[in-house]
Design an enzyme around this catalytic site. Structure first.
Site, PDB file in Angstrom:
ATOM      1  CD  GLU A  25      -4.426 -27.177 -33.910  1.00  0.00           C
ATOM      2  OE1 GLU A  25      -5.589 -27.100 -33.405  1.00  0.00           O
ATOM      3  OE2 GLU A  25      -4.520 -25.911 -34.967  1.00  0.00           O
ATOM      4  CG  HIS A 189      -6.942 -27.602 -37.990  1.00  0.00           C
ATOM      5  ND1 HIS A 189      -6.602 -26.775 -39.228  1.00  0.00           N
ATOM      6  CD2 HIS A 189      -5.726 -27.704 -36.845  1.00  0.00           C
ATOM      7  CE1 HIS A 189      -5.998 -25.174 -38.372  1.00  0.00           C
ATOM      8  NE2 HIS A 189      -5.042 -25.619 -37.205  1.00  0.00           N
ATOM      9  CG  ASP A 312      -2.165 -23.906 -34.605  1.00  0.00           C
ATOM     10  OD1 ASP A 312      -1.913 -23.888 -35.526  1.00  0.00           O
ATOM     11  OD2 ASP A 312      -3.098 -22.298 -34.203  1.00  0.00           O
TER      12      ASP A 312
END
Ligand code: MN
Length: 353
Positions: A25, A189, A312
């Site tokens: 991600e 997301h 992230d």
């Protein structure tokens, strides 16, 4: 155990066990996206929680601007430093979902082209999820087709609601159908809650990543489950970050309450219980949740086959995510699944040499 944040400042680089580490991600931006968002910030008439963040994000003196726009310099050096093999990239939230439909379609195309170029340049280091103009379902479907069939991207990224609407609503089912037909996953997301909902979170700024993202994105995942759309597209696979945006913790109560006799209202009839859909149709990632107790809980509830590792970046950092999973007290077999095997299977990321 308290969620203590360890710092490695001043410590020498530890010798790390080798894993293939695929971070699933990871965000980037393109100048075209920054330009449109900057314009939206400048012309906003009232407080919007996401434009509040974009005001910081589009500032060259801010903490993430350069990291978002950089793909080949500091990013690759940081990945090397922490032995991270691959970033699964996507255009940073809110993608193109705040833009007028025409601009959204244009910026999504450029973003996907740029992503495909980066992957072609570093096929061992990057893979990517396509951005689509959700506002315009027919163009979104064209872009899904182009991104998967022509650009060979690994899935689709949608940043929760679009203009206050959710993918569980009928007008968006063709998008879900197209994603399922292409046999790629949909990564939902976070973004901030819609302004109406965010109002209740604004005291102490709880509307962003501290709580609002999870409230918004968990709601989105849940609405997909309760809408019944997964009975129409039973093979659709959805990925949620942040250890499932709170849903795993709540599955018992979702099943109990969903199954109860309802007085004065009704919901769509479902073939399965909410938890059965979650176990069948959802994957979760560890993005931004570097915490053993939650990981162990999710392994127990979902199984290690449904969990993937993520950092992230650039909102959170490589060392925290790497140290967390390296040190996690879980089986070696599960660690291999979470670091890379599941991502290889779900996003079809075979080693290219
Ligand atoms: Mn993220």
């Amino acid at each position: 155990m308290s969620p203590k944040q360890k710092s490695r400042a001043g410590k020498s680089k530890p010798k790390r066990k080798h894993y293939r580490r695929i971070a699933t991600e990871e965000a980037f931006a393109i100048p075209e996206q920054m330009d449109v968002q900057r314009e939206l910030v400048a012309t906003a008439k009232e407080y919007d929680p996401d434009l509040f963040l974009w005001n910081i994000q589009t500032d060259p003196a801010g903490p993430v601007y350069h990291k978002l726009l950089d793909l080949f310099d500091q990013r690759l050096k940081t990945m090397d430093e922490y032995d991270v093999d691959m970033h699964l990239l996507a255009l940073t939230s809110t993608g193109v979902q705040m833009m007028p439909a025409d601009k959204a379609a244009a910026v999504a195309q450029v973003g996907n082209d740029r992503l495909a170029e980066a992957i072609a340049r570093y096929p061992e280091r990057f893979a990517g999820l396509a951005t689509i103009p959700v506002q315009d379902p027919s163009r979104a479907i064209q872009e899904i087709d182009r991104s998967i069939n022509k650009l060979k991207l690994s899935g689709i990224m949608i940043n929760s609601h679009t203009n206050g609407e959710y993918l569980s609503e009928r007008k968006y089912w063709p998008i879900l159908e197209a994603i399922a037909d292409h046999k790629v996953p949909l990564y939902i997301h976070p973004r901030s809650p819609i302004p109406l909902m965010a109002k209740a979170y604004r005291t102490d700024h709880l509307e962003h990543a501290i709580w609002g993202y999870q409230a918004e994105t968990g709601l989105h995942g849940l609405r997909i489950i309760t809408s019944g759309v997964l009975d129409h597209f039973p093979n659709l696979q959805i990925v949620l970050g942040h250890m499932g945006e709170g849903i795993p913790y709540w599955l018992y109560r979702l099943d109990f309450m969903h199954g109860r006799v309802r007085i004065g209202f009704d919901r769509p009839k479902l073939k399965l219980t909410p938890s059965e859909y979650f176990l069948r149709n959802f994957y979760i990632t560890t993005s931004g949740m570097n915490w053993d107790p939650t990981l162990k809980f999710c392994i127990e509830v979902l199984g290690a086959d449904r969990i993937m590792w993520a950092i992230d970046y650039p909102y959170q950092d490589h060392p925290d995510a790497v140290d967390f999973l390296d040190a996690a007290k879980i089986s070696e077999n599960d660690k291999q699944k979470i670091y890379h095997e599941n991502a290889e299977r779900v996003f079809k990321l075979k080693r290219k040499r």
